[in-house]
Design an enzyme around this catalytic site. Structure first.
Site, PDB file in Angstrom:
ATOM      1  N   GLU A   1      51.985  53.417  29.931  1.00 29.90           N
ATOM      2  CA  GLU A   1      53.090  52.739  30.618  1.00 29.90           C
ATOM      3  C   GLU A   1      52.721  52.726  32.091  1.00 29.90           C
ATOM      4  OE1 GLU A   1      55.671  50.910  29.226  1.00 29.90           O
ATOM      5  OE2 GLU A   1      56.339  52.728  28.221  1.00 29.90           O
TER       6      GLU A   1
ATOM      7  N   CYS B   1      58.854  51.632  38.099  1.00 34.89           N
ATOM      8  CA  CYS B   1      57.759  50.764  37.641  1.00 34.89           C
ATOM      9  C   CYS B   1      58.260  49.354  37.364  1.00 34.89           C
ATOM     10  CB  CYS B   1      57.064  51.361  36.422  1.00 34.89           C
ATOM     11  SG  CYS B   1      58.206  51.885  35.143  1.00 34.89           S
TER      12      CYS B   1
ATOM     13  N   LYS C   1      52.729  67.377  30.268  1.00 30.85           N
ATOM     14  CA  LYS C   1      52.413  67.723  31.653  1.00 30.85           C
ATOM     15  C   LYS C   1      53.275  66.913  32.622  1.00 30.85           C
ATOM     16  CE  LYS C   1      49.775  66.370  34.878  1.00 30.85           C
ATOM     17  NZ  LYS C   1      50.616  66.589  36.069  1.00 30.85           N
TER      18      LYS C   1
ATOM     19  N   GLU D   1      51.600  46.912  43.867  1.00 26.46           N
ATOM     20  CA  GLU D   1      52.768  47.762  43.654  1.00 26.46           C
ATOM     21  C   GLU D   1      52.915  48.725  44.838  1.00 26.46           C
ATOM     22  OE1 GLU D   1      52.731  50.923  40.576  1.00 26.46           O
ATOM     23  OE2 GLU D   1      54.624  50.061  39.888  1.00 26.46           O
TER      24      GLU D   1
HETATM   25  P1  NAI Z   1      49.510  59.053  39.189  1.00 21.13           P
HETATM   26  O1  NAI Z   1      49.281  57.974  38.202  1.00 21.13           O
HETATM   27  O2  NAI Z   1      48.327  59.720  39.814  1.00 21.13           O
HETATM   28  O3  NAI Z   1      50.410  60.210  38.539  1.00 21.13           O
HETATM   29  C1  NAI Z   1      51.100  60.133  37.310  1.00 21.13           C
HETATM   30  C2  NAI Z   1      50.805  61.367  36.465  1.00 21.13           C
HETATM   31  O4  NAI Z   1      49.432  61.362  36.079  1.00 21.13           O
HETATM   32  C3  NAI Z   1      51.010  62.714  37.171  1.00 21.13           C
HETATM   33  O5  NAI Z   1      51.517  63.643  36.247  1.00 21.13           O
HETATM   34  C4  NAI Z   1      49.588  63.093  37.581  1.00 21.13           C
HETATM   35  O6  NAI Z   1      49.411  64.467  37.753  1.00 21.13           O
HETATM   36  C5  NAI Z   1      48.801  62.599  36.397  1.00 21.13           C
HETATM   37  N1  NAI Z   1      47.380  62.331  36.651  1.00 21.13           N
HETATM   38  C6  NAI Z   1      46.776  62.009  37.810  1.00 21.13           C
HETATM   39  N2  NAI Z   1      45.459  61.801  37.609  1.00 21.13           N
HETATM   40  C7  NAI Z   1      45.226  62.008  36.298  1.00 21.13           C
HETATM   41  C8  NAI Z   1      44.055  61.936  35.464  1.00 21.13           C
HETATM   42  N3  NAI Z   1      42.868  61.607  35.958  1.00 21.13           N
HETATM   43  N4  NAI Z   1      44.179  62.179  34.154  1.00 21.13           N
HETATM   44  C9  NAI Z   1      45.383  62.485  33.622  1.00 21.13           C
HETATM   45  N5  NAI Z   1      46.504  62.579  34.352  1.00 21.13           N
HETATM   46  C10 NAI Z   1      46.439  62.333  35.674  1.00 21.13           C
HETATM   47  O7  NAI Z   1      50.424  58.461  40.317  1.00 21.13           O
HETATM   48  P2  NAI Z   1      50.594  59.005  41.831  1.00 21.13           P
HETATM   49  O8  NAI Z   1      49.280  59.238  42.480  1.00 21.13           O
HETATM   50  O9  NAI Z   1      51.508  60.143  41.790  1.00 21.13           O
HETATM   51  O10 NAI Z   1      51.258  57.747  42.526  1.00 21.13           O
HETATM   52  C11 NAI Z   1      50.430  56.735  43.074  1.00 21.13           C
HETATM   53  C12 NAI Z   1      50.958  55.378  42.792  1.00 21.13           C
HETATM   54  O11 NAI Z   1      51.011  55.152  41.407  1.00 21.13           O
HETATM   55  C13 NAI Z   1      52.371  55.137  43.255  1.00 21.13           C
HETATM   56  O12 NAI Z   1      52.398  54.779  44.589  1.00 21.13           O
HETATM   57  C14 NAI Z   1      52.812  54.040  42.346  1.00 21.13           C
HETATM   58  O13 NAI Z   1      52.399  52.794  42.847  1.00 21.13           O
HETATM   59  C15 NAI Z   1      52.090  54.328  41.069  1.00 21.13           C
HETATM   60  N6  NAI Z   1      52.942  55.018  40.091  1.00 21.13           N
HETATM   61  C16 NAI Z   1      53.512  54.269  39.130  1.00 21.13           C
HETATM   62  C17 NAI Z   1      54.351  54.851  38.218  1.00 21.13           C
HETATM   63  C18 NAI Z   1      54.997  54.032  37.182  1.00 21.13           C
HETATM   64  O14 NAI Z   1      55.894  54.507  36.504  1.00 21.13           O
HETATM   65  N7  NAI Z   1      54.570  52.811  36.990  1.00 21.13           N
HETATM   66  C19 NAI Z   1      54.679  56.279  38.258  1.00 21.13           C
HETATM   67  C20 NAI Z   1      53.976  57.008  39.293  1.00 21.13           C
HETATM   68  C21 NAI Z   1      53.159  56.363  40.171  1.00 21.13           C
END
Ligand code: NAI
Ligand code: MG
Length: 489
Positions: free
Chosen positions: A267, A301, A193, A398
């Site tokens: 991760e 990240c 996904k 972050e």
């Molecule tokens: P997110 O963690 O919500 O999104 C990442 C992925 O998880 C997306 O594909 C999303 O659709 C999916 N997702 C969301 N809720 C889920 C759930 N309950 N169960 C399974 N999958 C789920 O991150 P978001 O909201 O896009 O970004 C918010 C903050 O997260 C950013 O500002 C950043 O600080 C952090 N982030 C960190 C990342 C990293 O690589 N460390 C990558 C993306 C976001």
């Protein structure tokens, strides 16, 4: 500065044509279905959402939204494909993975342009980093396919079954490659996904997978937001979950998986310390700081988002950094001269801007480069905070944007203590002329990777992953195979 292949450094010296990258070679459909069982199919409820270009706010395509019933279809297709795929001769399986790598290389220009259109990152980064590294991951793991017994001598290696993989928006194609390549090489089938703001390169990858002739159902791609991701995580017939994203969602996933037999890797976030000692080559270190925090708009990240400079050189480093920031070009992601592209989404820009406010209200001194940014789209000028302390939120949390928090230190032990004063443990950096200091830092900074006199370098052969709240498990290298195998004595 000469930039070796695959470094993420901004090279101040290369001359590029000022014209924007042509997008003539790019074909984006108006509407994308779900890739299930080898075909693009309609979502059962018929719901679609937009993916936009964050640099123009224009819609690029309509994307199918998968609900739990669609995810179930995808898991069933993956289960059906698992038997034949896992029993296939390993060398044959490896050839399919090689083919994916080759086709990505052949279509590299197209992939790079789409990555920049959909996610906002500079074309120079998509072209020189994301796409070649994605291909490199498929090449690397293709090679392991028929050598798994050598990777784990004396153990019986078996694939796990169906892997559910949920990936973020900051490196959409590369994260798809990190997840798919080892899973396939080890003989698993997959339901992937992509993130809701950047689904296009994963859907293009579905085309590549079909062109490479992979058997139907070996790779399935379901698009949607958090609910779709949760449906993948919670599906009872998924055997392994691999997730990259926020620590908040990582926690939700870990709870959902507790007490199940599913294997998982997470991760998550980071707040890396980038430590500059007074004996470092200062100009190089300044490039490293810039690369560490402004690469990919800071949506990284492992970004070097906390800078620690030894007091004796602090003023010099900050002055040079400010001068360098003034030269960074913020704007059109498709322009080859652009250093900093668009912020990925309106929501992410809002989050970053709220931190700029928080940093100022905490008493930090904010400096932003004086560049202009376009009127439409989502933009944030490169930003640093000085005069901040360990307890400040801009130091602890972050931000995931082009925002750097700068502090100073006197002694080596103070640098270590400050670097480790974080709930995260994904990455770190050290800049010094002394090998002994490098060894001490890498031993004492609790982080999955510590770069020395460089930053943000990746290679498929080296494991990547976090300590503490940065996650569990490792991806990449030989360690990355472990996550997709059951190893019996
Ligand atoms: P997110 O963690 O919500 O999104 C990442 C992925 O998880 C997306 O594909 C999303 O659709 C999916 N997702 C969301 N809720 C889920 C759930 N309950 N169960 C399974 N999958 C789920 O991150 P978001 O909201 O896009 O970004 C918010 C903050 O997260 C950013 O500002 C950043 O600080 C952090 N982030 C960190 C990342 C990293 O690589 N460390 C990558 C993306 C976001
Ligand atoms: Mg988009």
């Amino acid at each position: 500065m000469a930039t070796p292949e695959n470094t993420l450094a901004f090279d101040g010296g290369w001359e590029y044509a000022p014209a924007p990258e042509s997008t003539d070679h790019v074909e984006i459909d108006k509407r994308y279905g779900l890739f299930i069982g080898g075909d693009f199919v309609k979502p059962e409820k018929g719901r679609y959402f937009d993916t936009i270009n964050p640099a123009t706010e224009e819609r690029l395509a309509r994307i199918a939204e998968a609900d739990a019933a669609d995810v179930d279809r995808a898991v069933k297709a993956a289960r059906k494909a698992f038997g034949p795929w896992s029993r296939m001769k390993a060398a044959e399986r490896g050839k399919y993975v090689y083919r994916i790598a080759r086709i990505i290389q052949e279509r590299a220009r197209e992939f790079a342009a789409i990555e920049s259109l959909d996610g906002g990152k500079p074309i120079r980064e998509s072209r020189d980093v994301d796409v070649p590294l994605a291909a490199a991951h498929f090449f690397y793991y293709a090679g392991w396919s028929d050598k798994l017994e050598y990777a784990f001598p004396g153990r019986k290696v078996k694939p796990l079954g169906v892997a559910g993989q949920v990936i973020p928006w900051n490196f959409p194609l590369l994260m798809a490659a990190w997840k798919l390549a080892p899973a396939l090489a080890c003989g698993n089938t997959v339901v992937l996904k992509p993130a809701e703001t950047t689904p296009l390169t994963a859907l293009k990858l579905a085309e590549v997978i079909a062109d490479a002739g992979l058997p139907d159902g070996v790779v399935n791609i379901v698009t949607g937001a958090g609910e779709t991701g949760a449906a993948v995580v919670e599906h009872p017939r998924v055997d392994k979950i691999a997730f990259t994203g926020s620590t908040a969602v990582g926690r939700v996933i870990q709870k959902a998986l507790a007490g199940t037999r599913k294997k998982y890797t997470l991760e998550l976030g980071g707040k890396a310390a980038n430590v500059i000692f007074a004996d470092a080559a200062i100009d190089q270190a300044v490039e490293g700081i810039v690369n560490g925090i402004f690469f990919n708009q800071g949506h990284v990240c492992c970004a070097g988002s906390r800078l620690f400079v030894q007091e004796a050189v602090a003023d010099e480093v900050v002055e040079k950094l400010k001068d360098r920031m003034e030269t960074l070009i913020v704007g059109d992601p498709l322009d080859k001269n652009t250093d900093i592209g668009a912020i990925n989404s309106a929501a992410q820009l809002e989050k970053i801007e709220s931190y700029l406010e928080i940093g100022r209200s905490e008493g930090g001194e904010m400096f932003q480069s004086s560049c202009t940014v376009p009127d439409t789209g989502y933009w944030c000028r490169p930003t640093i905070f000085t005069g901040v302390s360990q307890s400040n939120r801009v130091v602890q949390e972050e931000i995931f944007g082009p925002v750097l928090a700068i502090q100073t230190f006197r002694s080596y032990s103070e640098a270590i203590a400050k670097a480790n004063n974080t709930p995260y443990g994904l990455s770190g950096g050290v800049w010094t002329d002394k090998g002994a200091k490098i060894f001490k830092m890498t031993q004492n900074v609790r982080a999955g990777v510590v770069w020395a006199n460089t930053f943000n370098k990746f290679d498929p052969t080296s494991p990547f992953g976090g300590y503490k709240e940065s996650g569990v498990g490792r991806e990449g290298g030989l360690h990355g195979l472990d996550a997709y195998l059951s190893l019996e004595a």
